[in-house]
Scaffold this motif. Structure first.
Motif, PDB file in Angstrom:
ATOM      1  N   LEU A  10       1.303   2.704  11.566  1.00 26.95           N
ATOM      2  CA  LEU A  10       0.275   3.501  10.902  1.00 26.95           C
ATOM      3  C   LEU A  10       0.640   4.980  10.945  1.00 26.95           C
ATOM      4  CD1 LEU A  10      -2.930   1.753  12.341  1.00 26.95           C
ATOM      5  CD2 LEU A  10      -1.748   1.269  10.194  1.00 26.95           C
ATOM      6  N   MET A  11       1.152   5.426  12.093  1.00 26.01           N
ATOM      7  CA  MET A  11       1.542   6.825  12.226  1.00 26.01           C
ATOM      8  C   MET A  11       2.711   7.175  11.296  1.00 26.01           C
ATOM      9  SD  MET A  11       2.837   8.805  15.666  1.00 26.01           S
ATOM     10  CE  MET A  11       4.366   7.832  15.769  1.00 26.01           C
ATOM     11  N   ALA A  57      -3.906   3.771   6.842  1.00 29.11           N
ATOM     12  CA  ALA A  57      -5.111   3.540   7.639  1.00 29.11           C
ATOM     13  C   ALA A  57      -5.507   2.079   7.579  1.00 29.11           C
ATOM     14  CB  ALA A  57      -6.259   4.413   7.129  1.00 29.11           C
ATOM     15  N   LEU A  58      -5.981   1.545   8.707  1.00 27.22           N
ATOM     16  CA  LEU A  58      -6.549   0.211   8.776  1.00 27.22           C
ATOM     17  C   LEU A  58      -8.020   0.356   9.155  1.00 27.22           C
ATOM     18  CD1 LEU A  58      -6.411  -2.902   8.879  1.00 27.22           C
ATOM     19  CD2 LEU A  58      -5.710  -2.687  11.279  1.00 27.22           C
ATOM     20  N   ILE A  59      -8.885  -0.158   8.290  1.00 27.86           N
ATOM     21  CA  ILE A  59     -10.321  -0.056   8.514  1.00 27.86           C
ATOM     22  C   ILE A  59     -10.906  -1.462   8.580  1.00 27.86           C
ATOM     23  CG2 ILE A  59     -12.515   0.703   7.501  1.00 27.86           C
ATOM     24  CD1 ILE A  59     -11.035   3.029   6.248  1.00 27.86           C
ATOM     25  N   THR A  78       0.839  -1.200   0.000  1.00 31.08           N
ATOM     26  CA  THR A  78       0.000   0.000   0.000  1.00 31.08           C
ATOM     27  C   THR A  78       0.872   1.247   0.000  1.00 31.08           C
ATOM     28  OG1 THR A  78      -1.641  -1.201   1.310  1.00 31.08           O
ATOM     29  CG2 THR A  78      -1.871   1.182   1.215  1.00 31.08           C
ATOM     30  N   LYS A  79       0.469   2.252  -0.732  1.00 32.07           N
ATOM     31  CA  LYS A  79       1.239   3.487  -0.808  1.00 32.07           C
ATOM     32  C   LYS A  79       1.191   4.241   0.518  1.00 32.07           C
ATOM     33  CE  LYS A  79      -2.286   6.827  -2.272  1.00 32.07           C
ATOM     34  NZ  LYS A  79      -2.714   7.759  -3.336  1.00 32.07           N
ATOM     35  N   VAL A  94      -5.886   0.001   4.117  1.00 34.20           N
ATOM     36  CA  VAL A  94      -6.156  -1.434   4.076  1.00 34.20           C
ATOM     37  C   VAL A  94      -7.502  -1.670   4.756  1.00 34.20           C
ATOM     38  CG1 VAL A  94      -5.457  -3.728   4.859  1.00 34.20           C
ATOM     39  CG2 VAL A  94      -3.731  -2.097   4.064  1.00 34.20           C
ATOM     40  N   VAL A  95      -8.419  -2.311   4.017  1.00 36.65           N
ATOM     41  CA  VAL A  95      -9.733  -2.663   4.560  1.00 36.65           C
ATOM     42  C   VAL A  95      -9.702  -4.149   4.903  1.00 36.65           C
ATOM     43  CG1 VAL A  95     -12.217  -2.752   4.162  1.00 36.65           C
ATOM     44  CG2 VAL A  95     -10.861  -0.894   3.159  1.00 36.65           C
TER      45      VAL A  95
END
Length: 321
Positions: free
Chosen positions: A250-251, A256-258, A226-227, A232-233
């Motif tokens: 993530l920071m 983002a993780l959803i 992922t860029k 990411v879902v």
């Protein structure tokens, strides 16, 4: 009535068809005579004992299907005997007759067959909320779809393309790669390959905008593909539990993780009807194509489970009472 049941957890061999009592005809009940029943991995997990089951054996599997209303209780006013209906989340569907809560029944338009409804309700509504709610796909985005030849994967691919996105698919075999490409994937890579670097190659070392992750064990690889600033879902773990995520990653990467779950969006009868009507319109207008399902009689339910677990099937598997 006949039903596909099991008494003990185990392999497909624990399944058998036997005579069971018909559902009770109460004033609030709606009873549907089933014409087609969707088979899903959740049925396999429940048969094995991985998912919780309510009640005592014999257990009846199945949560998705379509049929004709045979009985309507006097307290139910918006449905009639003879209505063609479907549902996505009603227990004990692996039977000739199923008692369904009225607010979970979905009307079938004339252009949607029982087989089509039982093939797409669960998987189609899943793909729909993933691309509309979890991450609304935008024109020009590049999207990675796991298990792209599966039922959800093929529908996801078509919906992403319909919204103007480009799809990179992941599959487990060359045969499934061909299925994913036929569904509209621009590139397809095999899980056994160095797919993270292949994705970087075809995205000029940038990575994809979003990943629809359903395998679980591949979660960290999905983040690597992922860029910076991508998403990411996570909506499934068919391959096993994922690694734990360090929030600092993530920071540091602004990624983002959803999480996603269908039952968090199908919260009212009106919402169910609205989403289902849109899904059926896409199918009837040809925007979404649904492959013919593989059909098994209820008596051959064990064979249907064996095929699903073999992971050699690419479309939906249905049980026909």
């Amino acid at each position: 009535m006949k039903a596909l049941v099991f008494d003990n957890f185990g392999g497909p061999e624990v399944l058998s068809v036997r005579e069971m009592e018909e559902p009770e005809r109460t004033s609030s009940a709606v009873i549907v005579r089933m014409k087609a029943i969707g088979l899903n991995f959740a049925d396999v997990y429940r048969r094995k004992g991985n998912y919780h089951l309510v009640g005592e054996p014999p257990f009846i599997l199945g949560y998705e299907g379509a049929g004709v209303i045979e009985y309507v209780g006097e307290d139910v006013h918006h449905l009639q005997v003879g209505d063609r209906v479907g549902f996505a989340d009603v227990p004990h569907a692996n039977a000739e007759l199923v008692s369904v809560t009225a607010d979970k029944l979905l009307p079938l338009p004339d252009g949607i067959s029982f087989e089509t409804a039982a093939s797409v309700l669960l998987q189609g509504l899943t793909a729909q909320y993933l691309t509309d709610d979890s991450h609304p796909v935008k024109q020009g985005e590049t999207v990675l779809v796991h298990a792209a030849a599966g039922g959800v994967g093929q529908l996801l691919t078509q919906m992403i393309r319909m919204k103007g996105g480009q799809v990179i698919g992941l599959t487990s075999s060359d045969e499934k790669a061909a299925v994913a490409k036929q569904a509209g994937a621009a590139h397809v890579f095999l899980y056994e390959s160095d797919w993270v670097n292949s994705i970087k190659d075809v995205t000029d070392n940038i990575g994809v905008d979003v990943v629809y992750e359903s395998v679980g064990q591949t979660l960290m690889n999905s983040f690597e593909a992922t860029k910076t600033g991508g998403t990411v879902v996570f909506f499934g773990m068919a391959g096993g539990d994922p690694e734990k995520i360090d929030p600092r990653m993530l920071m540091d990467t602004s990624k983002a993780l959803i999480g996603g779950d269908l039952w968090n969006v199908l919260t009212t009868h009106e919402e169910r009807k609205r989403r289902t009507a849109q899904l059926f319109e896409w199918i009837m207008s040809g925007k979404i194509l649904v492959d013919p399902p593989t059909l098994f009689s209820l008596e051959k339910g064990a064979d249907a489970h064996r095929l699903l677990e073999s992971r050699k099937s690419t479309g939906k598997i249905l049980l026909i009472p």
